[in-house]
Design an enzyme around this catalytic site. Structure first.
Site, short mmCIF file in Angstrom:
data_model
loop_
_atom_site.label_atom_id
_atom_site.label_comp_id
_atom_site.label_asym_id
_atom_site.label_seq_id
_atom_site.Cartn_x
_atom_site.Cartn_y
_atom_site.Cartn_z
N ASP A 276 20.05 -57.37 -146.54
CA ASP A 276 20.81 -56.58 -145.56
C ASP A 276 20.25 -56.66 -144.14
O ASP A 276 20.52 -55.80 -143.33
CB ASP A 276 20.83 -55.11 -146.01
CG ASP A 276 19.42 -54.55 -146.13
OD1 ASP A 276 18.45 -55.31 -145.93
OD2 ASP A 276 19.28 -53.35 -146.43
N SER B 206 10.32 -48.97 -147.63
CA SER B 206 11.53 -49.42 -148.34
C SER B 206 11.28 -50.61 -149.25
O SER B 206 12.05 -50.84 -150.17
CB SER B 206 12.62 -49.78 -147.34
OG SER B 206 12.15 -50.76 -146.44
N HIS C 85 15.81 -56.00 -145.75
CA HIS C 85 15.18 -56.05 -147.07
C HIS C 85 15.51 -57.34 -147.82
O HIS C 85 16.48 -58.01 -147.48
CB HIS C 85 15.62 -54.85 -147.89
CG HIS C 85 15.41 -53.56 -147.15
ND1 HIS C 85 16.44 -52.87 -146.55
CD2 HIS C 85 14.29 -52.87 -146.88
CE1 HIS C 85 15.96 -51.80 -145.95
NE2 HIS C 85 14.66 -51.77 -146.13
#
Ligand SMILES: *[C@@H]1O[C@H](CO)[C@@H](O)[C@H](O)[C@H]1NC(C)=O
Ligand SMILES: *[C@@H]1O[C@H](CO)[C@@H](O)[C@H](O)[C@H]1NC(C)=O
Ligand SMILES: *[C@@H]1O[C@H](CO)[C@@H](O)[C@H](O)[C@H]1NC(C)=O
Length: 385
Positions: A349, A31, A352
Site C-alpha cells: 500500500d 505497523s 507496507h
C-alpha cells in the site's frame, strides 16, 4: 580446511543443542508487526487489507500475514493477539504491543497531526509491565480479582500466559523506522535525523534491559528496512528523494536506515556484555527488503516500488487516499483498490510489504542466514557469543 572444521564444529554445536520450545511471543513494534493494536484504537484498517489470507480486515496493514505471523506459525504458536484489542484476543501464548505508526521515542504530536501513534515504545513497555504483573494476579484469581471476577474465573485464567512463559518466551522487536521518518517529516535535514539516532537506539535498548530485569531472556531484534524504497517517503519528501539509486530508491533515506542499523548492532554487542543470561539475535531485515527491490524478479516479484493497493501517481500511491479509501474527483468516485495479484508485488500500500514479501523474508531468516549470531529461529534461546 581449518575454516571447514570450524564451520562443522559450529554446526554441531547448534545441531546438538535442543530446540527452544518457546511457549509465547511478546512483540514490540510498529505497523511492520501490528496485528490489531492501532485498528482497535483508531478504527480497522479497511478492506482490502487482509484479502489474501484472512478474507477481510484483520488489524494488519497488509493483504495477509506479517513476518511476526510467520514466526508464530513457525514456532507452532497461534497468531499473537494485539494487547489493545479487547475483541476475541487470547494472550495465553503472548501479546503484541506493536501499533502502526509507533516510534521508539514519544512524539510531541498527536496521531491526527503527524500520523504517528501515541503508543510509542515507552508506552508499550508500560503496557507490558502491567501485563506481566497483573496477568498473574488474575490467573491466580487473587487479590482484588477474587471479588472483581465471576466466581468461576477459569475462562479468564485460560486467556493469560503462565508466569514461566515470561522467562521462556521470545521477545521480538521491529521498531525504529518511524523515528527516522518522523524526523524527516518534521523538516529535519539528513544530518539532523542522524544526530538523533544514538538517542533512539538508547531508548530502544533500554526497554530490552528492562524486560531482562523482569526475567525475559530471549530477544529477537529486527533491524530497520530500506525506507527510501517506499512510495510514502518518496512522494512526501521529493527534494531528498531526488537522489536515487538504479531502481529508484532514495539513497539519503536508506543511508540513514543503515546508520540506525549499524548503531543498533553495536548496541546489541554491548547488551550481550551487560546481560549475561540473555540470548540476543540481531536479524538483518534490511538486506532482504533491499534485495526484494533490487532483484525481486529473481524471486517471482514483478513489481518493486510500485504498490499494489492504491490509486494514481507514479507509484499507484496517493498521499491523501490510503489503500481502501475513496474520494470523489470531478464528480466521479475513485477507490484505492488492490491489484489483481498481490503475490507478485513487493509493496502492498505504499508503506507496507505484501504477504508474499513477508513470507519471502521469513523463509530467509528462519534458518539463521541473516542473523547475528547465525542461529535458526528455533535455537534463538541459546546464547552463542
Ligand atoms: C519532545 O519534547 C521534549 C521536551 O521539549 C524533548 O525533550 C523531546 O526530544 C521531544 N521529542 C521528540 C521526538 O522530538
Ligand atoms: C500466583 O500463585 C503462585 C503459586 O501459588 C505464586 O507463586 C505467585 O506469587 C502468585 N502471583 C501473584 C501475582 O499472585
Ligand atoms: C515543513 O515545511 C513545509 C514547507 O515549508 C511546511 O509547510 C510544513 O508546515 C513544515 N512542517 C513542520 C512540521 O514544520
Amino acid at each position: 580446511m581449518l575454516f571447514f572444521l570450524l564451520n562443522l564444529a559450529a554446526r554441531l554445536v547448534v545441531a546438538t543443542a535442543e530446540e527452544c520450545q518457546f511457549p509465547a511471543i511478546f512483540n514490540f513494534g510498529d505497523s511492520n508487526s501490528d496485528t490489531g493494536g492501532l485498528s482497535a484504537l483508531f478504527g480497522q484498517a479497511p478492506p482490502p487489507h487482509g484479502m489474501s489470507f484472512f478474507g477481510g480486515p484483520a488489524g494488519r496493514y497488509c493483504d495477509g500475514r506479517l513476518i511476526v505471523d510467520f514466526i508464530a506459525e513457525g514456532l507452532g504458536l497461534p497468531y499473537v493477539s494485539g494487547y489493545l484489542d479487547s475483541v476475541g484476543s487470547d494472550f495465553t501464548h503472548g501479546a503484541n504491543f506493536a501499533t502502526a505508526g509507533s516510534t521508539v521515542r514519544p512524539q510531541n504530536t498527536t496521531l491526527r497531526q503527524s500520523g504517528f501513534s501515541p503508543i510509542s515504545l515507552d508506552v508499550q513497555w508500560n503496557e507490558f509491565y502491567d501485563f506481566h504483573q497483573r496477568s498473574q494476579v488474575v490467573r491466580n484469581h487473587s487479590g482484588i480479582y477474587r471479588k472483581l471476577l465471576p466466581k468461576n474465573g477459569y475462562l479468564k485464567k485460560k486467556l493469560l500466559p503462565k508466569a514461566e512463559h515470561f522467562s521462556n518466551g521470545l521477545y521480538t522487536f521491529d521498531i525504529g523506522q518511524n523515528d527516522l521518518t518522523a524526523g524527516y517529516f518534521s523538516n529535519m535535514t539528513t544530518d539532523e535525523v542522524i544526530a538523533n539516532v544514538p538517542d533512539i537506539v538508547t531508548q530502544l535498548t533500554k526497554v530490552v534491559r528492562w524486560i531482562y530485569g523482569l526475567g525475559g531472556r530471549n530477544f529477537w531484534l529486527h533491524n530497520t528496512g530500506p525506507v527510501g524504497c517506499l512510495p510514502y517517503v518518496l512522494e512526501r519528501i521529493p527534494v531528498i528523494a531526488s537522489r536515487v539509486d538504479e531502481v529508484g530508491c532514495a539513497t539519503p533515506f536508506n543511508d540513514v536506515a543503515q546508520v540506525f542499523n549499524s548503531q543498533l548492532k553495536d548496541a546489541v554487542v554491548q547488551l550481550r556484555k551487560d546481560l549475561p543470561l540473555a540470548a540476543i539475535t540481531y536479524v538483518d531485515i534490511y538486506k532482504l527488503k533491499y534485495a526484494l527491490f533490487h532483484e525481486g524478479k529473481k524471486h517471482g516479484f514483478k513489481q518493486a516500488i510500485r504498490n499494489c493497493c492504491g490509486h494514481g501517481g507514479k507509484y499507484n500511491f496517493n498521499l491523501n487516499m490510503g489503500c481502501g479509501g475513496s474520494k470523489t474527483i470531478k464528480g466521479k468516485k475513485v477507490v484505492a483498490k488492490a491489484c489483481d495479484d498481490p503475490s507478485t508485488y513487493v509493496v502492498w500500500d505504499g508503506v507496507h510489504f505484501t504477504q508474499a514479501a513477508n513470507k519471502f523474508i521469513y523463509d530467509q531468516i528462519v534458518g539463521g542466514a541473516f542473523s547475528d549470531p547465525p542461529v535458526p529461529l528455533k535455537m534463538a534461546c541459546h546464547r552463542k557469543n
